[in-house]
Design a protein around this motif. Structure first.
Motif, PDB file in Angstrom:
ATOM      1  N   TRP A  15       0.897  -1.321   0.150  1.00  0.00           N
ATOM      2  CA  TRP A  15      -0.089   0.094  -0.024  1.00  0.00           C
ATOM      3  C   TRP A  15       0.976   1.427  -0.111  1.00  0.00           C
ATOM      4  O   TRP A  15       0.284   2.181  -0.636  1.00  0.00           O
ATOM      5  CB  TRP A  15      -0.860   0.052   1.210  1.00  0.00           C
ATOM      6  N   HIS A  16       2.025   1.247   0.752  1.00  0.00           N
ATOM      7  CA  HIS A  16       2.982   2.524   0.810  1.00  0.00           C
ATOM      8  C   HIS A  16       3.841   2.593  -0.296  1.00  0.00           C
ATOM      9  O   HIS A  16       4.695   3.472  -0.299  1.00  0.00           O
ATOM     10  CB  HIS A  16       3.708   2.244   2.188  1.00  0.00           C
ATOM     11  N   ASP A  17       3.931   1.605  -1.121  1.00  0.00           N
ATOM     12  CA  ASP A  17       4.848   1.728  -2.479  1.00  0.00           C
ATOM     13  C   ASP A  17       4.639   3.159  -3.122  1.00  0.00           C
ATOM     14  O   ASP A  17       3.696   3.776  -3.099  1.00  0.00           O
ATOM     15  CB  ASP A  17       4.399   0.745  -3.321  1.00  0.00           C
ATOM     16  N   GLU A  18       5.856   3.749  -3.383  1.00  0.00           N
ATOM     17  CA  GLU A  18       5.732   5.245  -3.583  1.00  0.00           C
ATOM     18  C   GLU A  18       4.990   5.542  -4.984  1.00  0.00           C
ATOM     19  O   GLU A  18       4.389   6.399  -5.090  1.00  0.00           O
ATOM     20  CB  GLU A  18       7.068   5.656  -3.867  1.00  0.00           C
ATOM     21  N   ARG A  19       4.992   4.310  -5.834  1.00  0.00           N
ATOM     22  CA  ARG A  19       4.314   4.549  -7.226  1.00  0.00           C
ATOM     23  C   ARG A  19       2.619   4.558  -6.797  1.00  0.00           C
ATOM     24  O   ARG A  19       2.176   5.215  -7.392  1.00  0.00           O
ATOM     25  CB  ARG A  19       4.841   3.351  -7.933  1.00  0.00           C
ATOM     26  N   ALA A  20       2.514   3.543  -6.030  1.00  0.00           N
ATOM     27  CA  ALA A  20       1.009   3.214  -5.557  1.00  0.00           C
ATOM     28  C   ALA A  20       0.406   4.491  -4.948  1.00  0.00           C
ATOM     29  O   ALA A  20      -0.540   5.010  -5.133  1.00  0.00           O
ATOM     30  CB  ALA A  20       0.744   2.172  -4.499  1.00  0.00           C
ATOM     31  N   VAL A  21       1.335   5.199  -4.200  1.00  0.00           N
ATOM     32  CA  VAL A  21       0.935   6.426  -3.315  1.00  0.00           C
ATOM     33  C   VAL A  21       0.678   7.449  -4.480  1.00  0.00           C
ATOM     34  O   VAL A  21      -0.292   8.351  -4.432  1.00  0.00           O
ATOM     35  CB  VAL A  21       1.799   6.841  -2.297  1.00  0.00           C
ATOM     36  N   ALA A  22       1.621   7.848  -5.613  1.00  0.00           N
ATOM     37  CA  ALA A  22       1.586   8.611  -6.442  1.00  0.00           C
ATOM     38  C   ALA A  22       0.196   8.442  -7.425  1.00  0.00           C
ATOM     39  O   ALA A  22      -0.322   9.493  -7.510  1.00  0.00           O
ATOM     40  CB  ALA A  22       2.973   8.683  -7.441  1.00  0.00           C
ATOM     41  N   LEU A  23       0.079   7.236  -7.682  1.00  0.00           N
ATOM     42  CA  LEU A  23      -1.263   6.996  -8.380  1.00  0.00           C
ATOM     43  C   LEU A  23      -2.488   7.367  -7.674  1.00  0.00           C
ATOM     44  O   LEU A  23      -3.643   7.787  -8.319  1.00  0.00           O
ATOM     45  CB  LEU A  23      -1.192   5.341  -8.918  1.00  0.00           C
ATOM     46  N   ARG A  24      -2.618   7.099  -6.416  1.00  0.00           N
ATOM     47  CA  ARG A  24      -3.706   7.553  -5.365  1.00  0.00           C
ATOM     48  C   ARG A  24      -3.858   9.025  -5.531  1.00  0.00           C
ATOM     49  O   ARG A  24      -5.068   9.431  -5.572  1.00  0.00           O
ATOM     50  CB  ARG A  24      -3.695   6.795  -4.278  1.00  0.00           C
ATOM     51  N   ALA A  25      -2.744   9.584  -5.668  1.00  0.00           N
ATOM     52  CA  ALA A  25      -2.888  11.101  -5.444  1.00  0.00           C
ATOM     53  C   ALA A  25      -3.400  11.758  -6.647  1.00  0.00           C
ATOM     54  O   ALA A  25      -3.991  12.687  -6.805  1.00  0.00           O
ATOM     55  CB  ALA A  25      -1.331  11.600  -5.130  1.00  0.00           C
ATOM     56  N   ALA A  26      -2.742  10.920  -7.628  1.00  0.00           N
ATOM     57  CA  ALA A  26      -3.403  11.563  -9.109  1.00  0.00           C
ATOM     58  C   ALA A  26      -4.680  11.377  -9.173  1.00  0.00           C
ATOM     59  O   ALA A  26      -5.471  12.184  -9.687  1.00  0.00           O
ATOM     60  CB  ALA A  26      -2.595  10.741 -10.186  1.00  0.00           C
ATOM     61  N   MET A  27      -5.270   9.974  -8.582  1.00  0.00           N
ATOM     62  CA  MET A  27      -6.557   9.878  -8.780  1.00  0.00           C
ATOM     63  C   MET A  27      -7.492  11.098  -8.008  1.00  0.00           C
ATOM     64  O   MET A  27      -8.779  11.416  -8.577  1.00  0.00           O
ATOM     65  CB  MET A  27      -7.145   8.316  -8.288  1.00  0.00           C
ATOM     66  N   ASP A  28      -7.195  11.293  -6.444  1.00  0.00           N
ATOM     67  CA  ASP A  28      -7.368  12.263  -5.891  1.00  0.00           C
ATOM     68  C   ASP A  28      -7.585  13.660  -6.622  1.00  0.00           C
ATOM     69  O   ASP A  28      -8.733  14.264  -6.692  1.00  0.00           O
ATOM     70  CB  ASP A  28      -6.782  12.563  -4.599  1.00  0.00           C
ATOM     71  N   ASP A  29      -6.592  13.927  -7.466  1.00  0.00           N
ATOM     72  CA  ASP A  29      -6.462  15.300  -7.930  1.00  0.00           C
ATOM     73  C   ASP A  29      -7.587  15.141  -9.142  1.00  0.00           C
ATOM     74  O   ASP A  29      -8.132  16.367  -9.374  1.00  0.00           O
ATOM     75  CB  ASP A  29      -5.264  15.497  -8.751  1.00  0.00           C
ATOM     76  N   GLU A  30      -7.701  14.275  -9.806  1.00  0.00           N
ATOM     77  CA  GLU A  30      -8.549  14.030 -11.087  1.00  0.00           C
ATOM     78  C   GLU A  30     -10.198  13.879 -10.387  1.00  0.00           C
ATOM     79  O   GLU A  30     -11.007  14.848 -10.865  1.00  0.00           O
ATOM     80  CB  GLU A  30      -8.465  13.078 -11.921  1.00  0.00           C
ATOM     81  N   ILE A  31     -10.332  13.299  -9.442  1.00  0.00           N
ATOM     82  CA  ILE A  31     -11.703  12.947  -9.041  1.00  0.00           C
ATOM     83  C   ILE A  31     -12.176  13.947  -7.972  1.00  0.00           C
ATOM     84  O   ILE A  31     -13.466  14.124  -7.792  1.00  0.00           O
ATOM     85  CB  ILE A  31     -11.966  11.512  -8.583  1.00  0.00           C
ATOM     86  N   GLY A  32     -11.526  14.443  -7.026  1.00  0.00           N
ATOM     87  CA  GLY A  32     -12.012  15.190  -5.882  1.00  0.00           C
ATOM     88  C   GLY A  32     -12.788  16.400  -6.536  1.00  0.00           C
ATOM     89  O   GLY A  32     -13.750  16.757  -5.944  1.00  0.00           O
ATOM     90  N   PRO A  33     -12.196  17.261  -7.482  1.00  0.00           N
ATOM     91  CA  PRO A  33     -12.913  18.260  -7.999  1.00  0.00           C
ATOM     92  C   PRO A  33     -14.469  17.807  -8.387  1.00  0.00           C
ATOM     93  O   PRO A  33     -15.515  18.780  -8.661  1.00  0.00           O
ATOM     94  CB  PRO A  33     -12.265  18.818  -9.119  1.00  0.00           C
ATOM     95  N   ARG A  34     -14.671  16.768  -8.839  1.00  0.00           N
ATOM     96  CA  ARG A  34     -16.103  16.305  -9.510  1.00  0.00           C
ATOM     97  C   ARG A  34     -17.012  16.252  -8.055  1.00  0.00           C
ATOM     98  O   ARG A  34     -18.214  16.500  -8.412  1.00  0.00           O
ATOM     99  CB  ARG A  34     -16.233  14.907 -10.259  1.00  0.00           C
TER     100      ARG A  34
END
Length: 170
Positions: A15-34
């Motif tokens: 779960w804490h893999d830096e690539r996984a963390v980065a992809l979850r952050a990208a998801m939040d950046d895209e979906i959050g505004p919706r």
């Protein structure tokens, strides 16, 4: 795994893999505004309760998978969480550049395989009404609408789905 347009490499990670963390952050950046307008309608206390409802305790995560492209770059993320006696699909995300090429199907197929290996008879998931592309994907691959389940019952935009896994075993 080869799908219609591309070859995908599936990798299990922490779960804490830096690539996984980065992809979850990208998801939040895209979906959050919706969903910002939906959350803005609630008072501060309700927003805090909903934030708790949507929080993911890493201790409940049983598997995390990334999908990488042919060059080895991670382009997608998905996880399985233990929720009561069920396994729940969490945080499915594919970067825009890899969409429409089978990456999300590869992720979901791997989650289903892992869930079957863990003895699950179905997978459940929650998404929101402002993610029509996610709803369309889930319905295309055999997920059917179900009643909204806890902890998502307080969020009016929740849409929940389930898929029996017995049919996918072959």
């Amino acid at each position: 795994m080869t799908t219609g347009h591309a070859t995908w490499i599936i990798e299990r990670v922490d779960w804490h893999d830096e690539r996984a963390v980065a992809l979850r952050a990208a998801m939040d950046d895209e979906i959050g505004p919706r969903y910002a307008p939906v959350f803005a309608e609630f008072d501060e206390q309700t927003r805090a309760v909903l934030a708790e409802d949507f929080a993911v305790d890493p201790a409940t995560i049983v598997d995390v998978v990334l999908v990488r492209d042919a060059a080895g770059e991670p382009v997608g993320h998905a996880a399985l969480r233990a929720l009561g006696g069920e396994l729940e699909v969490k945080r499915v995300f594919v970067q825009r550049r890899a969409r429409g090429q089978g990456a999300s199907r590869a992720l979901m197929s791997e989650l289903e395989r892992l869930a079957l290996a863990r003895g699950a008879s179905q997978l459940i998931l929650q998404t929101g009404d402002r993610q029509p592309e996610a709803i369309a994907l889930y319905e295309r691959i055999g997920y059917r609408p179900i009643e909204v389940f806890p902890p998502y019952t307080r969020f009016p935009a929740s849409r929940c789905f389930a898929k029996p896994l017995a049919d996918t075993a072959s």
